[in-house]
Motif scaffolding. Sequence first.
Motif, PDB file in Angstrom:
ATOM      1  N   GLU A 750       0.983  -1.049   0.017  1.00  0.00           N
ATOM      2  CA  GLU A 750      -0.080   0.136   0.127  1.00  0.00           C
ATOM      3  C   GLU A 750       0.853   1.255  -0.055  1.00  0.00           C
ATOM      4  N   GLY A 751       0.431   2.452  -0.689  1.00  0.00           N
ATOM      5  CA  GLY A 751       1.202   3.496  -0.822  1.00  0.00           C
ATOM      6  C   GLY A 751       1.779   3.542  -2.355  1.00  0.00           C
ATOM      7  N   ASN A 752       2.444   4.967  -2.624  1.00  0.00           N
ATOM      8  CA  ASN A 752       2.694   5.229  -3.958  1.00  0.00           C
ATOM      9  C   ASN A 752       4.171   5.440  -3.822  1.00  0.00           C
ATOM     10  N   PHE A 753       4.912   5.691  -2.723  1.00  0.00           N
ATOM     11  CA  PHE A 753       6.263   5.659  -2.462  1.00  0.00           C
ATOM     12  C   PHE A 753       6.890   7.037  -3.597  1.00  0.00           C
ATOM     13  N   LEU A 754       6.102   8.147  -3.436  1.00  0.00           N
ATOM     14  CA  LEU A 754       6.629   9.153  -4.151  1.00  0.00           C
ATOM     15  C   LEU A 754       7.619  10.065  -3.690  1.00  0.00           C
ATOM     16  N   SER A 755       8.434  10.744  -4.602  1.00  0.00           N
ATOM     17  CA  SER A 755       9.285  11.642  -3.886  1.00  0.00           C
ATOM     18  C   SER A 755       8.499  12.974  -3.769  1.00  0.00           C
ATOM     19  N   LYS A 756       9.113  13.969  -3.163  1.00  0.00           N
ATOM     20  CA  LYS A 756       8.509  15.422  -2.946  1.00  0.00           C
ATOM     21  C   LYS A 756       8.439  15.987  -4.330  1.00  0.00           C
ATOM     22  N   ASP A 757       7.429  16.975  -4.697  1.00  0.00           N
ATOM     23  CA  ASP A 757       7.421  17.511  -5.681  1.00  0.00           C
ATOM     24  C   ASP A 757       8.417  18.570  -5.961  1.00  0.00           C
ATOM     25  N   ILE A 758       9.032  18.768  -6.964  1.00  0.00           N
ATOM     26  CA  ILE A 758       9.881  19.971  -7.584  1.00  0.00           C
ATOM     27  C   ILE A 758       9.279  20.723  -8.754  1.00  0.00           C
ATOM     28  N   THR A 759       9.410  22.113  -8.754  1.00  0.00           N
ATOM     29  CA  THR A 759       8.845  23.040  -9.713  1.00  0.00           C
ATOM     30  C   THR A 759       9.936  23.599 -10.542  1.00  0.00           C
ATOM     31  N   PHE A 760       9.480  23.866 -11.778  1.00  0.00           N
ATOM     32  CA  PHE A 760      10.496  24.393 -12.644  1.00  0.00           C
ATOM     33  C   PHE A 760       9.518  25.047 -13.782  1.00  0.00           C
ATOM     34  N   LYS A 761       9.953  26.554 -14.137  1.00  0.00           N
ATOM     35  CA  LYS A 761       9.527  27.259 -14.962  1.00  0.00           C
ATOM     36  C   LYS A 761      10.358  27.445 -16.222  1.00  0.00           C
ATOM     37  N   LEU A 762       9.725  26.924 -17.363  1.00  0.00           N
ATOM     38  CA  LEU A 762      10.136  27.032 -18.587  1.00  0.00           C
ATOM     39  C   LEU A 762      10.866  28.584 -18.978  1.00  0.00           C
ATOM     40  N   GLY A 763      12.078  28.800 -19.024  1.00  0.00           N
ATOM     41  CA  GLY A 763      12.728  30.114 -19.626  1.00  0.00           C
ATOM     42  C   GLY A 763      12.763  30.369 -20.961  1.00  0.00           C
ATOM     43  N   PRO A 764      13.806  31.289 -21.359  1.00  0.00           N
ATOM     44  CA  PRO A 764      14.204  31.378 -22.893  1.00  0.00           C
ATOM     45  C   PRO A 764      14.800  30.146 -23.092  1.00  0.00           C
ATOM     46  N   SER A 765      14.727  29.864 -24.449  1.00  0.00           N
ATOM     47  CA  SER A 765      15.148  28.652 -25.121  1.00  0.00           C
ATOM     48  C   SER A 765      16.645  28.985 -25.480  1.00  0.00           C
ATOM     49  N   LYS A 766      17.275  28.194 -25.588  1.00  0.00           N
ATOM     50  CA  LYS A 766      19.087  28.271 -25.801  1.00  0.00           C
ATOM     51  C   LYS A 766      19.291  28.664 -27.157  1.00  0.00           C
ATOM     52  N   PRO A 767      20.025  29.662 -27.414  1.00  0.00           N
ATOM     53  CA  PRO A 767      20.438  30.117 -28.642  1.00  0.00           C
ATOM     54  C   PRO A 767      20.581  28.983 -29.681  1.00  0.00           C
ATOM     55  N   GLY A 768      20.573  29.376 -31.097  1.00  0.00           N
ATOM     56  CA  GLY A 768      20.875  28.251 -32.027  1.00  0.00           C
ATOM     57  C   GLY A 768      22.302  28.234 -32.097  1.00  0.00           C
ATOM     58  N   ASN A 769      22.901  27.458 -32.967  1.00  0.00           N
ATOM     59  CA  ASN A 769      24.238  27.360 -33.254  1.00  0.00           C
ATOM     60  C   ASN A 769      24.767  28.564 -34.190  1.00  0.00           C
ATOM     61  N   VAL A 770      26.171  28.703 -34.204  1.00  0.00           N
ATOM     62  CA  VAL A 770      26.725  29.898 -34.825  1.00  0.00           C
ATOM     63  C   VAL A 770      26.693  29.587 -36.291  1.00  0.00           C
ATOM     64  N   ASP A 771      26.406  30.753 -37.011  1.00  0.00           N
ATOM     65  CA  ASP A 771      26.231  30.598 -38.651  1.00  0.00           C
ATOM     66  C   ASP A 771      27.558  30.592 -39.075  1.00  0.00           C
TER      67      ASP A 771
END
Length: 949
Positions: A750-771
């Motif tokens: 019995e029980g689901n043996f869950l870890s604690k929740d962590i939160t994360f906000k999606l920020g700007p995406s990584k720039p692309g490769n150098v041209d």
Amino acid sequence: MVHNDRMNIRDGVWSSVREGMDKLREYAIYGQDPICDFRQYMTKAKCRSLKDVILGPEEASVILKCMISLFTCHSVALISLASIYCYNHEDLITNPNYYLIIRELHATQEDSKSVRLSWKHPFYRLVDSYEVQWAERHSDQYTVMAVDSETTSVVIPDLNPDKTYKFRMASVLPKACRLEGNFLSKDITFKLVPSPPGPITRYNIDVFEPRVDLWWTASTGFVEKYEVVLKDCEAEVVAEVVTEETELSIPFPIINNKISPAFNVEIYSLAYGVHSKPQTERVHVKDYYLIIRELHTTQEDSKSVRLSWKHPFYRLVDSYEVQWAERHSDQYTVMAVDSETTSVIIPDLNPGKTYKFRMASVLPKACRLEGNFLSKDITFKLVTSPPGPITRYNIDVFEPRVDLWWTASTGFVEKYEVVLKDCEAEVVAEVVTEETELSIPFPIINNKISPAFNVEVYSLAYGVHSKPQKGKIKVKDYYLIIRELHTTQEDSKSVRLSWKHPFYRLVDSYEVQWAERHSDQYTVMAVDSETTSVVIPDLNPDKTYKFRMASVLPKACRLEGNFLSKDITFKLVTSPPGPITRYNIDVFEPRVDLWWTASTGFVEKYEVVLKDCEAEVVAEVVTEETELSIPFPIINNKISPAFNVEVYSLAYGVHSKPQKGKIKVKDYYLTIRELHATQEDSKSVRLSWKHPFYRLVDSYEVQWAERHSDQYTAMAVDSETTSVIIPDLNPDKTYKFRMASVLPKACRLEGNFLSKDITFKLGPSKPGNVDQIASTITSTSFDLHWKASEILVDHYIVKISGDSSFRAEYKTEDQTPSVRIENLEVNTLYQLDIYAVRGNMKSEARTEVLKTKNIQVRWGCMMTAIMAGGFAAVGVSAFAPALGAFGFGGAGIGKGTWAAYWMSTYGGNVASGGLFSTLQSLGVVGLTASAKAAIIATGMALGCIVEVV
């Protein structure tokens, strides 16, 4: 006494004896009582006259004097009339020891090593004591045992089995009457054999299997085995079986679809290779199997009746006798019919008379058994008859109703009337019908129905009722028998019986019956009809008992049968321990610490069995305490996340039922550790974690949802994984993430043996490769262009670092993905980290490693330019840092360089103030990067410096 070949008896002696004996007889029969007290009739005068007569002659024998001394008025001896009549003086002449020798000596075996001798006293009890003497048959070495004169039976112990002994008895006379001779009885012989078995206590002949089940009393002596011989009526042996038990099932053959209705059973005890005398008994099948079935009558015509029946089971009989008489007569007429017949017509009966009929089964001559195996009488009146018997019925306790079918009357009938009465003889329904079948509803009162009904069916014709056809019908036994009887042990000496009531509570009370497993002596306890549970006390520990319940019907509804539940058996064992009160699983040692409640009964020890999730035993320990630490193994760096624990009480060498429990490691050891998130790109996040201690899980579930939502998305990952990417998220959203540990299927907890929740906000995406095409790389600068971030940004930051301590940061003016970086070192590697920025959030870096181009110096051109003042704009001194490429370095002239070659042209003697000396000094001093770049740019403009890859 006197023997006639040793003593010369003179004339006149025995005449006195005869006279005395006649007086004795006369006195004895005075009261006309066949057994009388001699003293009741003898007066002192009569006693003296009797002495004078008998003792007058001097030659009277000594034994007569001894006898008379017993008859004095002061004696307490009682003499019966029978004894006086048996006293025959003629025997004293022909067998003078006759009255001194014990009578009817015989032997019976007590057990395998002892014999009981029994005898009758000599006439007149003249002896003082006895000697029992015995020896082996062909030996003269007798063993002697003295017994008192009142004894008539003695056991001779310690004999050798399978030996033949001879026995005899010697009479010992009173000292005053010692006579010559040994007064010995005749020898009797007896051979010691194993004691035969006791009588058969129970048997059953099953005609369907077929087999004979036998139970008998064990032999009182030593027995190795028993031999059972089964013979049929013809004395043919049908089975011989040897067993060590006192119960046996013996199969026997069926020949021509017939079995023997009776068997002769011989049971022998076997010991030392010798058979005992047999215990012989006769057993027979139940009378039920010897009696014809379903005898019934139908009227053929006005003067004859047809009898019909079914054969007994398995056709055990040789023939039948049909017997009939008028109803109140005992003078039966008999008709013999063969054993194949199932129907016969009885002719020449008197119309209007009622007759009774019955059938007798005639057994084979060799199988004659006590009893006549008669069917029940049935009666029949030769008139327009009442209805025939009820052929079928059904009592539906749920509707409720009674369904009836009966046989039609043989005469003219207009209608039938059916009267239904309950057990109390109360009419519950009356119905008229023209058919021979009917459904009759009846009432339910206080949630009870009558368990039986009396049915009367009348024929109606010309407004007149026939005599009724009566029948008693009852609900199916199923509805009268308790349901789901089961036992549980209360403590070491008592059992609790529990059950469910029969349907509709048809019974008046119950009887609880119990006995030891192989006993038929049941103890009975009455309980009321509301009870569904009772405790049976004072049982013997470690014994197996059988239990059953009898339903007791209301007195007015007594029916055939006992409405017993099936027997259930239960073995009393040591009371099991109480429940586990506390436990601890240490995964580091590793070990299990257990505490449990003590058993309520007597306990010697406890046995603890520890099993893992796969039901494999990992530890077994015996202890006297109610607490225990049990170490267990770690296999492949894993332990079981849960254990099944069985704790047994031990007493009298017997295990109790186990106290079972399931225990698991702390949730802490089942939950993943150090869960954290990093952004992969604008729409995905990478989750990383560490395994639980000791790798207890089977797999993981990654679960995520938007911050304020309870709708989680789940992803299964295997137990070896420590990192996973969560795709297709919404940019600029905050998500919560957690991990669930999935245990092996066998270890579901019995029980689901869950870890604690962590939160994360999606920020700007990584720039692309150098041209690489749009960007320009020179020996001293980078003009960079890169692929823009996938989502809107405010600006970009570019951080650059070289091999030395050089660090710099550039910020774009707007969202344009480009920047120019100048004044770099020639032919040098640089690391560039490009970040997208929106508000106060910065994306992950896009990292690139770039190298500035190298240069090639045309020294002739350079020297000319320097000498001609081509570098006037910055002065010759400003060119110093660039000279390192030519060998003019901070540490002096570089070995093997162009400067070294030039220096060698001076023969090692460089004049001060010259060009070479000036260049050497500038290499040591050095200038700024911007000055270097300016010099290189000037050199390139003059064509003296060329960039190379």
